[in-house]
Design a protein around this motif. Structure first.
Motif, short mmCIF file in Angstrom:
data_model
loop_
_atom_site.label_atom_id
_atom_site.label_comp_id
_atom_site.label_asym_id
_atom_site.label_seq_id
_atom_site.Cartn_x
_atom_site.Cartn_y
_atom_site.Cartn_z
N TYR A 1 0.68 -1.20 -0.05
CA TYR A 1 0.02 0.09 -0.05
C TYR A 1 0.69 1.37 -0.07
N ALA A 2 1.95 1.29 0.94
CA ALA A 2 2.80 2.64 0.92
C ALA A 2 3.40 2.68 -0.27
N GLU A 3 3.96 1.57 -0.67
CA GLU A 3 4.61 1.76 -2.15
C GLU A 3 3.86 2.20 -3.30
N ARG A 4 2.62 1.69 -3.22
CA ARG A 4 1.71 2.13 -4.46
C ARG A 4 1.21 3.69 -4.31
N ILE A 5 1.06 3.85 -3.15
CA ILE A 5 0.83 5.33 -2.75
C ILE A 5 1.81 6.27 -3.48
N GLU A 6 3.20 5.98 -2.94
CA GLU A 6 4.18 6.91 -3.37
C GLU A 6 4.13 6.85 -5.00
N ALA A 7 4.01 5.74 -5.42
CA ALA A 7 4.24 5.40 -6.70
C ALA A 7 3.16 6.55 -7.59
N LEU A 8 1.80 6.34 -7.03
CA LEU A 8 0.76 7.26 -7.57
C LEU A 8 1.04 8.62 -7.49
N ILE A 9 1.49 9.20 -6.25
CA ILE A 9 1.79 10.49 -6.02
C ILE A 9 3.21 10.97 -6.89
N ALA A 10 4.05 10.13 -6.99
CA ALA A 10 5.13 10.46 -8.13
C ALA A 10 4.78 10.66 -9.48
N ALA A 11 3.79 9.81 -9.76
CA ALA A 11 3.23 10.13 -11.39
C ALA A 11 2.42 11.11 -11.40
N MET A 12 1.64 11.69 -10.31
CA MET A 12 0.88 12.92 -10.53
C MET A 12 1.84 14.06 -10.51
N LEU A 13 2.76 14.03 -9.64
CA LEU A 13 3.85 15.17 -9.69
C LEU A 13 4.77 15.28 -10.83
N VAL A 14 4.63 14.29 -11.88
CA VAL A 14 5.44 14.78 -12.99
C VAL A 14 4.89 15.98 -13.68
N ASP A 15 3.52 16.10 -13.70
CA ASP A 15 3.03 17.17 -14.36
C ASP A 15 3.13 18.51 -13.54
N GLU A 16 3.79 19.41 -14.26
CA GLU A 16 4.12 20.73 -13.40
C GLU A 16 2.50 21.56 -12.85
N GLY A 17 2.87 21.86 -11.97
CA GLY A 17 1.53 22.55 -10.98
C GLY A 17 0.65 21.87 -10.34
N VAL A 18 1.08 20.50 -10.38
CA VAL A 18 0.00 19.45 -9.62
C VAL A 18 0.24 19.87 -8.11
N ARG A 19 -0.90 19.99 -7.59
CA ARG A 19 -0.76 20.31 -6.09
C ARG A 19 -1.73 18.91 -5.46
N LEU A 20 -1.04 18.51 -4.42
CA LEU A 20 -1.73 17.14 -3.90
C LEU A 20 -2.78 17.74 -2.86
N PRO A 21 -3.71 17.02 -2.59
CA PRO A 21 -4.76 17.13 -1.89
C PRO A 21 -4.22 17.69 -0.41
N GLY A 22 -4.68 18.71 0.14
CA GLY A 22 -4.41 19.16 1.51
C GLY A 22 -3.11 19.94 1.72
N GLN A 23 -2.41 20.02 0.42
CA GLN A 23 -0.94 20.69 0.40
C GLN A 23 -1.09 22.09 0.67
N ARG A 24 -2.19 22.69 0.13
CA ARG A 24 -2.43 24.36 0.62
C ARG A 24 -2.44 24.40 1.96
N ARG A 25 -3.52 23.50 2.52
CA ARG A 25 -3.74 23.40 3.94
C ARG A 25 -2.54 23.45 4.90
N PHE A 26 -1.88 22.49 4.41
CA PHE A 26 -0.33 22.29 5.37
C PHE A 26 0.42 23.43 4.97
N ASP A 27 0.69 24.06 3.84
CA ASP A 27 1.53 25.11 3.42
C ASP A 27 0.91 26.36 4.44
N LEU A 28 -0.45 26.49 4.65
CA LEU A 28 -0.72 27.71 5.20
C LEU A 28 -0.49 27.42 6.92
N LEU A 29 -0.67 26.24 7.13
CA LEU A 29 -0.40 26.27 8.53
C LEU A 29 0.93 26.28 8.95
#
Length: 168
Positions: A117-145
């Motif tokens: 599960y942990a490996e697959r989650i990170e693989a999915l996130i890595a694939a998402m972040l290949v595209d410029e401008g992609v922001r992970l769900p919750g990232q804005r909230r954590f950045d504001l915090l």
């Protein structure tokens, strides 16, 4: 996620959250077509009429079916009000919404395994972040915090402070 911020997904299944209509109404602005229907079921650009009517689902028919699934999970299983039966949390008038919540908890260890599960989650996130401008769900909230913690607080507009003081 192991050693990283969690994905934090918070979304409205309507085209926009009802709060956006409230903000537009306070500012005297119109809303785009496709956000809400008036009390007669007609599309409207008037946020006041939209708040008296209903919010439109995101994603058309498919979004409406996703909203129906969530509505069934959080109302029929708990005995809560359906969305159309509940008045708003934002006003004192009307009935008190009987809020329903459903939590679906899945142990990945009981399925593919925690490591897979942990490996697959990170693989999915890595694939998402290949595209410029992609922001992970919750990232804005954590950045504001993090920014608020670093600055020892947040800026609050005077109008908000005045509104809070008027309620006190």
């Amino acid at each position: 996620r192991s050693g990283a911020r969690p994905l934090s997904i918070d979304l409205s299944l309507s085209e926009v959250a009802r709060g956006k209509l409230m903000v537009a109404a306070k500012k005297g602005e119109s809303i785009p077509l496709g956000w809400a229907l008036d009390a007669e079921g007609q599309p409207t650009t008037d946020p006041q009429k939209g708040m008296q009517g209903s919010m439109l689902p995101m994603g058309g028919v498919k979004g409406a079916m996703l909203a129906l699934i969530v509505e069934l999970l959080v109302t029929t299983l708990t005995g809560a009000h359906f969305g159309a039966e509940a008045d708003t949390f934002f006003e004192d008038e009307g009935n008190q919404p009987r809020l329903g919540q459903a939590f679906i908890v899945i142990d990945p260890g009981a399925l593919a395994g925690t490591a897979v599960y942990a490996e697959r989650i990170e693989a999915l996130i890595a694939a998402m972040l290949v595209d410029e401008g992609v922001r992970l769900p919750g990232q804005r909230r954590f950045d504001l915090l993090a920014r608020a913690e670093a600055a020892a607080g947040i800026e609050v507009p005077q109008a908000t402070i005045d509104a809070i003081a008027a309620l006190a």
